[in-house]
Structure formats: C-alpha cells, structure tokens
Design an enzyme around this catalytic site. Structure first.
Site, PDB file in Angstrom:
ATOM      1  N   GLU A  33       0.810  -1.275  -0.039  1.00 51.89           N
ATOM      2  CA  GLU A  33      -0.223   0.133   0.054  1.00 51.89           C
ATOM      3  C   GLU A  33       0.705   1.182   0.251  1.00 51.89           C
ATOM      4  OE1 GLU A  33      -4.142  -1.468   2.451  1.00 51.89           O
ATOM      5  OE2 GLU A  33      -2.036  -1.355   3.315  1.00 51.89           O
ATOM      6  N   SER A  80      34.223  15.715  20.681  1.00 48.11           N
ATOM      7  CA  SER A  80      34.180  14.365  20.953  1.00 48.11           C
ATOM      8  C   SER A  80      34.101  14.020  22.378  1.00 48.11           C
ATOM      9  CB  SER A  80      35.317  13.389  20.409  1.00 48.11           C
ATOM     10  OG  SER A  80      36.576  13.217  21.216  1.00 48.11           O
ATOM     11  N   GLU A 111      22.375   7.684  27.717  1.00 47.92           N
ATOM     12  CA  GLU A 111      21.886   7.252  26.503  1.00 47.92           C
ATOM     13  C   GLU A 111      22.862   5.980  25.811  1.00 47.92           C
ATOM     14  OE1 GLU A 111      22.220  10.743  23.996  1.00 47.92           O
ATOM     15  OE2 GLU A 111      21.226  12.209  25.397  1.00 47.92           O
ATOM     16  N   LYS A 113      25.444   4.453  23.459  1.00 48.85           N
ATOM     17  CA  LYS A 113      26.578   5.156  22.513  1.00 48.85           C
ATOM     18  C   LYS A 113      26.497   4.582  21.439  1.00 48.85           C
ATOM     19  CE  LYS A 113      31.283   6.771  22.503  1.00 48.85           C
ATOM     20  NZ  LYS A 113      31.492   6.169  21.217  1.00 48.85           N
ATOM     21  N   ASP A 115      27.165   3.000  17.883  1.00 48.77           N
ATOM     22  CA  ASP A 115      28.498   2.974  17.139  1.00 48.77           C
ATOM     23  C   ASP A 115      28.290   3.177  15.477  1.00 48.77           C
ATOM     24  OD1 ASP A 115      31.298   3.092  16.702  1.00 48.77           O
ATOM     25  OD2 ASP A 115      31.553   0.669  17.110  1.00 48.77           O
ATOM     26  N   ARG A 134      30.728  14.680  10.457  1.00 48.32           N
ATOM     27  CA  ARG A 134      31.605  15.407  11.482  1.00 48.32           C
ATOM     28  C   ARG A 134      32.932  16.145  10.828  1.00 48.32           C
ATOM     29  NH1 ARG A 134      35.552  13.895  15.150  1.00 48.32           N
ATOM     30  NH2 ARG A 134      35.416  15.206  17.060  1.00 48.32           N
ATOM     31  N   GLU A 168      23.429  10.373  15.036  1.00 50.15           N
ATOM     32  CA  GLU A 168      24.275   9.273  14.761  1.00 50.15           C
ATOM     33  C   GLU A 168      23.581   8.447  13.743  1.00 50.15           C
ATOM     34  OE1 GLU A 168      27.005   9.365  16.375  1.00 50.15           O
ATOM     35  OE2 GLU A 168      28.031   7.367  16.159  1.00 50.15           O
ATOM     36  N   TYR A 218      19.557   8.391  14.325  1.00 48.10           N
ATOM     37  CA  TYR A 218      18.975   8.756  15.653  1.00 48.10           C
ATOM     38  C   TYR A 218      19.674  10.172  16.320  1.00 48.10           C
ATOM     39  CZ  TYR A 218      17.854   3.960  16.110  1.00 48.10           C
ATOM     40  OH  TYR A 218      17.270   2.797  15.890  1.00 48.10           O
ATOM     41  N   LYS A 285      25.111  12.587  30.119  1.00 45.88           N
ATOM     42  CA  LYS A 285      25.293  13.980  29.935  1.00 45.88           C
ATOM     43  C   LYS A 285      24.455  14.518  31.115  1.00 45.88           C
ATOM     44  CE  LYS A 285      24.793  13.130  24.846  1.00 45.88           C
ATOM     45  NZ  LYS A 285      23.738  12.988  23.770  1.00 45.88           N
ATOM     46  N   LYS A 309      32.666   3.100  28.357  1.00 43.28           N
ATOM     47  CA  LYS A 309      32.976   2.446  27.048  1.00 43.28           C
ATOM     48  C   LYS A 309      32.991   0.923  27.533  1.00 43.28           C
ATOM     49  CE  LYS A 309      34.978   3.985  23.420  1.00 43.28           C
ATOM     50  NZ  LYS A 309      35.481   4.543  22.318  1.00 43.28           N
ATOM     51  N   CYS A 401      55.759 -14.181  -3.274  1.00 43.41           N
ATOM     52  CA  CYS A 401      54.586 -13.474  -3.150  1.00 43.41           C
ATOM     53  C   CYS A 401      53.127 -13.973  -4.052  1.00 43.41           C
ATOM     54  CB  CYS A 401      54.766 -11.990  -3.820  1.00 43.41           C
ATOM     55  SG  CYS A 401      53.257 -10.962  -3.939  1.00 43.41           S
ATOM     56  N   CYS A 404      52.330 -11.721  -7.153  1.00 45.04           N
ATOM     57  CA  CYS A 404      53.254 -11.712  -8.365  1.00 45.04           C
ATOM     58  C   CYS A 404      54.055 -12.729  -8.480  1.00 45.04           C
ATOM     59  CB  CYS A 404      53.667 -10.097  -8.116  1.00 45.04           C
ATOM     60  SG  CYS A 404      55.227 -10.301  -7.121  1.00 45.04           S
ATOM     61  N   CYS A 419      57.329  -8.338   0.064  1.00 42.56           N
ATOM     62  CA  CYS A 419      57.627  -8.594  -1.377  1.00 42.56           C
ATOM     63  C   CYS A 419      58.497  -7.521  -2.182  1.00 42.56           C
ATOM     64  CB  CYS A 419      56.394  -8.705  -2.192  1.00 42.56           C
ATOM     65  SG  CYS A 419      56.424  -8.689  -3.900  1.00 42.56           S
ATOM     66  N   CYS A 424      55.031  -5.194  -8.099  1.00 43.97           N
ATOM     67  CA  CYS A 424      53.916  -6.123  -7.555  1.00 43.97           C
ATOM     68  C   CYS A 424      52.556  -5.526  -7.640  1.00 43.97           C
ATOM     69  CB  CYS A 424      54.370  -6.580  -6.271  1.00 43.97           C
ATOM     70  SG  CYS A 424      52.866  -7.663  -5.435  1.00 43.97           S
TER      71      CYS A 424
HETATM   72  S1  IVH Z   1      27.114  13.045  22.559  1.00 45.30           S
HETATM   73  C1  IVH Z   1      30.162  16.468  22.456  1.00 45.30           C
HETATM   74  N1  IVH Z   1      25.596  11.098  22.307  1.00 45.30           N
HETATM   75  O1  IVH Z   1      30.041   8.809  20.132  1.00 45.30           O
HETATM   76  C2  IVH Z   1      29.114  15.405  22.488  1.00 45.30           C
HETATM   77  N2  IVH Z   1      27.475  10.762  21.166  1.00 45.30           N
HETATM   78  O2  IVH Z   1      32.618   9.689  21.392  1.00 45.30           O
HETATM   79  C3  IVH Z   1      29.505  14.213  21.706  1.00 45.30           C
HETATM   80  N3  IVH Z   1      27.599   8.705  19.718  1.00 45.30           N
HETATM   81  O3  IVH Z   1      31.209  11.535  17.966  1.00 45.30           O
HETATM   82  C4  IVH Z   1      28.355  13.400  21.242  1.00 45.30           C
HETATM   83  N4  IVH Z   1      25.802   7.677  20.477  1.00 45.30           N
HETATM   84  O4  IVH Z   1      29.562   9.882  17.209  1.00 45.30           O
HETATM   85  C5  IVH Z   1      26.641  11.508  21.979  1.00 45.30           C
HETATM   86  N5  IVH Z   1      24.056   9.320  22.326  1.00 45.30           N
HETATM   87  C6  IVH Z   1      25.217   9.802  22.011  1.00 45.30           C
HETATM   88  C7  IVH Z   1      25.931   9.039  21.126  1.00 45.30           C
HETATM   89  C8  IVH Z   1      26.954   9.705  20.676  1.00 45.30           C
HETATM   90  C9  IVH Z   1      26.844   7.800  19.636  1.00 45.30           C
HETATM   91  C10 IVH Z   1      28.960   8.889  19.298  1.00 45.30           C
HETATM   92  C11 IVH Z   1      29.130  10.108  18.481  1.00 45.30           C
HETATM   93  C12 IVH Z   1      30.123  10.839  19.043  1.00 45.30           C
HETATM   94  C13 IVH Z   1      31.032   9.838  19.645  1.00 45.30           C
HETATM   95  C14 IVH Z   1      31.739  10.491  20.969  1.00 45.30           C
END
Ligand code: IVH
Length: 661
Positions: A33, A80, A111, A113, A115, A134, A168, A218, A285, A309, A401, A404, A419, A424
């Site tokens: 649809e 970052s 939140e 993070k 990737d 970025r 992201e 997101y 944050k 992390k 190699c 080559c 090599c 090559c």
């Molecule tokens: S805040 C200055 N929020 O992680 C604030 N970053 O290591 C920086 N990322 O470059 C970003 N999820 O690419 C923020 N909920 C989230 C995130 C997030 C993924 C990534 C983002 C950033 C990196 C920072």
C-alpha cells in the site's frame, strides 16, 4: 482536487507512514500500500516536474551522482567525548562534577552510545536543507543528497525557525551481514564492521547506493542556527526532537546519581547483542543546561559528558587457514581465516595476525581454536590460543609473493616480510588506493573496484599512469558509465592543483604522514630539494629524526621512485610550496633544538611555545641551529652544540625570550 493538491496530499500521507514505519516502528499499512502511494506521487512528479518540492519523499530514492563533496563549516565544533573504561573511572568523573558544581544537585541523562558516525542535519523554514558529516569537528562534508535517502531522517519539521539536529548514522547489524555476504559473492572487499559500512555508505558519490543501504539516523542534540543549545534541559531537547519527527533512542534514562547511571550501563551491556544496531557504551550527559555551561569544555570534549565504554567482545573459534595479504609497502600480513562466528551480533570470518613473530608469540597453528576479539571500529584480532587442534599444521611465510610470485625477504631486525618486486600488482593497487584517498590526493570515484580493474587490465603500471588515462579507457570498464568516467578524469585533473605536501604524502614514504609532509614542505619549499637532500639536511626540518630521514633517503635512492617523481612533475603536479609564515613572533627566523629534561615544561610544551612564537624546532644540532634548549641530563646534543659553538639556553632564558617573566 487539482493535481497540485493531490500531490500535496500524497506527500503528507507518505510522510505520515514513513514516520510510523521508520521512526516509530509501528506501521499502519502494508508495504504494498505504501509503495502504491509512492508510485502515484512519482507518476505525478514525472508528468509535472514543476510540482516537485525539495522535501518530497520521492527524492529519497537518490538523485544523480555527485562529483565530490563540498566542505562545510560547522555552526559550532562537533566535539568528541572523554572515556571512562571502568565503574571506578566513572565515579571519579562524577566526583569531579560534584566538586565543580559545588555540591549542588544534578542529574544525568544516560543514552546508548551507538557505534556509527555523527552527522549534523540542518533545517530551515521547516524543511530539511543540508546534512554534514563530522569531518575534523570544525568542518565536515556536505552529504545532503545521501542523507535525504535515510528514511528515518525527517524531510519536514514543525519548527519553522532554523535549527540543527546532531545525531548518529547507524547501520543495522542484520543488514550489515547481508551486505557483506553480497559483497563476498561479488568479489568485493567486506566491510570490517557496521560503523565502516555506515561511513562507506554515507560517503559514496551515488545517492542511489546510500538509498539501497537503508541507514538509520538517531538524533541526540538540537542546536539553533548559531550552534547553541536552546533548551534548559537536555531531556526536553530530546523530547523536542522526537516531536519534530526524529528517531530518538527510547532507551534513555534520567538518572538521579552515578549509581543509577551505572545500573543503566550494566543493564545494556547484558542486552547489547540483542539490539539491532551496535553500541560500544553509554553516554552520560548532565541534564541541566545552566550546569553544562558552568562546567564548560576542555579543548577536546565537554566537561559535562562522558562515554562509558564497554569492553571488547570476544569469542572462540577455529582457524581454518592462514593466508597473507600484501600491503602498499610490500609487507605481508598473515590473516587468519576463521570458522565464521557471531561476535556481538556480527559475523567474523577473518582476523589479523600482524606478522610472523606474533604467530610465534601466540603459539598458534592452523586448526587451533583461538579467542578472537572485536572492538568497535578496529579489525578483529586473535587474542590467544584456547586449544591446539587435533590436526594442526604450522603457518609458513611463503617464499614467493602470492600475488606476483616475486621474492619475499625479511630483513634483519624487521618484523615484516616483504615482497621486493616494486611492480607487484598488489603493492601497486594499495599504492594507488593511498594516492587517491581523501586526505591525500582526494581522487573521488577512484575506488578499490576501479583500481583493481585498471591494474588487472594493465592500464595502470605505475601511479603516474593515472595522469595519462583517457576517459574512453575508463568508460569501457565494468560498472562505469560515460559520466562516472568523466568524473574520475576530472578529479584526477584536479589533483594536479593540490598543494605540494599532499603530493609528498601521496608517495607513501614510510613515516611520512600528513604532518611530516607539511613540515618538510615548510622547510624545503620544493619537492626536488627534498628528494635530493642528505639525511642530515632532512633532519633540519621540524620533527624529522634519523629514522624518518633514512626512510626518505632510501625511498628517493630507488631509481624507479626517481622516475615516478619525474613523471609526476611532467604531469603538472605541484612541486613547490610556500610555507605559511607566523610572522611577528619574537622567535621568528630562529631554529632551536631541545634536549634533556626541563624543570617545569615538557618538551612538547616547549616546542609548542617556540613554534607559536614563530621559531622552529629541529631534531638534530647543526651549524644552522641558533639555540640549544638544554635541561637536566643533556647528552650528545649538548656536546655537539658546544663543539659547534651553538648558544645554549635553559628554560628560564627561553621564557624570557618568549616575553614572559
Ligand atoms: S554526544 C560533544 N550521544 O560517540 C558530545 N554521542 O565519542 C559528543 N555517539 O562523536 C556526542 N551515540 O559519534 C553522543 N547518544 C550519543 C551518542 C554519541 C553515539 C558517538 C558520536 C560521538 C562519539 C563520541
């Protein structure tokens, strides 16, 4: 209803269903649809192109290919985050916050993070206007047309004043596995992880490719036109974004203290494999904007946020074979071919083993069961032997190699076997890839697949052959049209105008990266002069020590490299360079060498201070050195300076010269 009205109505309906499906994950109609609605709108737009609006959902399928990406400045830096790797480190962060806020109350927003890669999306008059990667944080690339194909990115918003969402771009894990399987079949290189796949898909010149990859977006920040936050609470800004139609990760939590935040981290660490996208941690944050302002920023990152992390993910699997890959310098890297295994929701079938010594150190053979590790953006690696295979056989570095058939040599004191055939094809392909890459000569459109064909068909036997390629030769290749061919030729032509340090960097001399190339260019001003300089002369350039100088000398001593340089010059690439002048500083025109331990400054600080004042810092003392800055335990450099009669300074004297007290 007029056709114009019908088109408007269709857009509104499609937008509503896209939001239900791609953002809320709650579709109200079937795919068929939905497709029918899109087709009807497409039909109208084909017949009446004047009725197409810039926010039409039909534009999501990807328009015409681009010729490269424009650089765009960010409204405010995209910074970052600092990392915490353990709960203790997170508590230490929390203690700092507590101190800095003078023990008043504060709350965290936790939140996931995700990737992927961060991207800013700009809106004006309620319409999506521009998307920027970025990049280096202050300037990114305009990827508007590609971003438009991301279905969860709203093309229209309620707010009509200009604003910017930052968030992201992520690649769904299942889609990632599917894509890699398809690429494997088509004999294309696999993406190492979903994040690379997301980056690769957003940064292609053909929006239709981005559209086919089904990326997701997101949002996690809302900024005004000047790049400032305009809510007093981060939580409120997330709700605002959701209300504007953005996908905002619902897996977020308002935490009253660090313990609640740590609980959130632990919950999602246990669940991370069940998420449709990759996460590598949690971002915390401070919720209150006034408190964020009070905390401020360091040069790199905000003081009001941190990334917790997660540890790398590990799995056991069997090594079915060990192959070798030939790199740009001819170095052979052993690669373990694995029994495919899902690590953190992604199938891994290759892992790097670095070199022969590493295999020896790990004590592994083909047939063994090993532990492999994958962490976010790096290539999977073998961590250790778990169990020797019942039938195992040792890996032997080939004597010839695999590409080559050239001789493989391992020099004394070197970890890598190489090599030694300069022609090559494997080396050549890697060299061309490096030459064309973004930070080097930026030849957009000259990707792996094209390079592969050009080398295999004998059209490129040297990097310099790029400059004699004809458009017709390119257009005749697989998957190349007249348009892409013209585009590649245009980008090759443009590379002739790029500054000399890029050309120097493009040669792929070991240890000569972007920065060293700049410094050499600043010092010598001319590429031929660098090629003809002695190792001693080379060391007069800033940051060039004996190892780098030797490597440069060895490179230009090779006759085929001299030939290459000659051909690049004939092709019209830039060979001269005017060093940017930091005029007016008190140390302008003076060359320093630093040795020993200084009482208060690190050597890096001293170097930065000298350079900021217009001076230069060289690695070795020569007659051209004006001052030796000597600290405690100075050795051979001090002796040499004394022999040559070079003036010797201590830190206090340097500070006086800098104008301090
Ligand atoms: S805040 C200055 N929020 O992680 C604030 N970053 O290591 C920086 N990322 O470059 C970003 N999820 O690419 C923020 N909920 C989230 C995130 C997030 C993924 C990534 C983002 C950033 C990196 C920072």
């Amino acid at each position: 209803m007029s056709t114009r009205e019908r088109a408007g109505k269709l857009r509104e309906t499609i937008r509503h269903h896209e939001h239900r499906y791609y953002v809320l994950d709650q579709p109200e109609i079937t795919d068929a649809e939905y497709d029918a609605l899109v087709r009807e709108l497409q039909q109208i737009e084909t017949e009446h192109p004047d009725l197409i609006t810039p926010d039409s959902p039909t534009l999501r399928v990807g328009g015409k290919p681009r010729e490269g990406f424009q650089k765009v400045a960010h409204s405010s830096p995209m910074l970052s985050l600092d990392n915490a790797l353990t709960p203790d480190e997170l508590r230490a962060f929390d203690n700092r916050i507590k101190e800095l806020l003078g023990h008043t109350d504060y709350r965290y927003i936790a939140e996931l993070k995700m990737d992927g890669l961060s991207m800013a999306a700009r809106y004006r008059t309620g319409v999506f206007e521009q998307a920027i990667t970025r990049g280096d944080g202050s300037t990114g690339e305009d990827v508007t047309e590609n971003a438009r194909t991301i279905r969860s990115l709203p093309l229209q918003t309620k707010r009509t004043e200009p604003f910017e969402a930052r968030g992201e771009v992520v690649f769904n894990r299942k889609a990632f596995d599917r894509l890699n399987a398809e690429r494997e079949k088509a004999d294309l290189p696999r993406f190492a992880n979903p994040r690379n796949a997301a980056a690769g898909s957003l940064r292609v010149l053909e929006p239709a490719i981005t559209a086919s990859r089904r990326l997701d977006y997101y949002a996690y920040f809302a900024l005004d036109e000047e790049g400032r936050f305009f809510f007093d609470s981060h939580w409120d800004s997330l709700e605002f974004l959701a209300d504007q139609g953005f996908k905002v990760n619902p897996k977020r939590r308002l935490c009253a203290n660090v313990d609640e935040a740590l609980a959130f981290c632990a919950e999602w660490e246990a669940e991370r494999d069940n998420l449709p996208y990759e996460i590598d941690g949690v971002v915390l944050k401070i919720d209150s904007l006034p408190q964020q302002r009070q905390l401020g920023f360091t040069a790199r990152a905000p003081r009001w946020a941190i990334a917790f992390k997660y540890a790398a993910q590990q799995k056991e699997t069997q090594i079915v074979d060990i192959g070798v890959q030939v790199g740009r310098t001819g170095a052979l890297t052993p690669v373990a071919h694995l029994e495919p295994v899902a690590v953190g929701g992604v199938t891994v079938s290759r892992a790097t083993l670095h070199n022969e010594d590493e295999i020896g150190r790990l004590g592994i053979e083909i047939g063994d069961t090993v532990l492999i590790e994958r962490s976010g953006d790096v290539i999977p690696k073998v961590v250790r032997l778990v169990r020797p295979g019942a039938e195992r056989r040792p890996f032997k570095m080939p004597t010839h190699c695999p590409v080559c058939g050239g001789h493989i040599v391992r020099e004394e004191g070197e970890a890598a076997s190489r090599c030694i055939n300069a022609n090559c094809p494997a080396r050549l392909k890697e060299s061309i890839g490096h030459f064309a890459s973004r930070n080097v000569l930026n030849i957009d459109g000259l990707g792996d697949v094209l390079i592969e064909q050009l080398v295999d068909k004998g059209l490129l036997k040297s990097v310099a052959d790029l400059y004699t390629l004809k458009e017709e030769q390119l257009a005749a290749l697989d998957r190349m049209g007249a348009k892409s061919a013209a585009n590649v030729i245009k980008n090759i032509d443009r590379s002739r105008t790029l500054p000399m340090p890029r050309v120097l960097g493009a040669l792929g001399i070991r240890f000569v990266g972007e920065r060293t190339a700049e410094l050499l260019a600043d010092h010598f001003g001319d590429l031929d002069r660098i090629a003809n300089a002695t190792a001693d002369e080379l060391q007069q350039a800033q940051e060039v020590g004996p190892k780098v100088a030797e490597s440069i000398r060895a490179f230009f001593d090779e006759t085929h490299n001299q030939e290459l340089l000659g051909r690049l010059k004939l092709a019209g690439l830039q060979f001269t360079h005017v060093a940017p002048k930091r005029e007016g500083g008190p140390l302008t025109g003076l060359t320093f060498v630093i040795t020993g331990t200084l009482p208060t400054m690190t050597r890096e600080d001293a170097k930065a201070a000298i350079e900021n004042a217009g001076g230069k810092v060289a690695a070795a003392v020569s007659r051209k050195t004006n001052y030796l800055l000597a600290g405690a335990d100075a050795g051979s450099k001090l002796k040499k300076a004394q022999e040559l009669g070079v003036a010797i300074l201590d830190e206090a004297q340097l500070l006086t010269m800098l104008g301090g007290t």
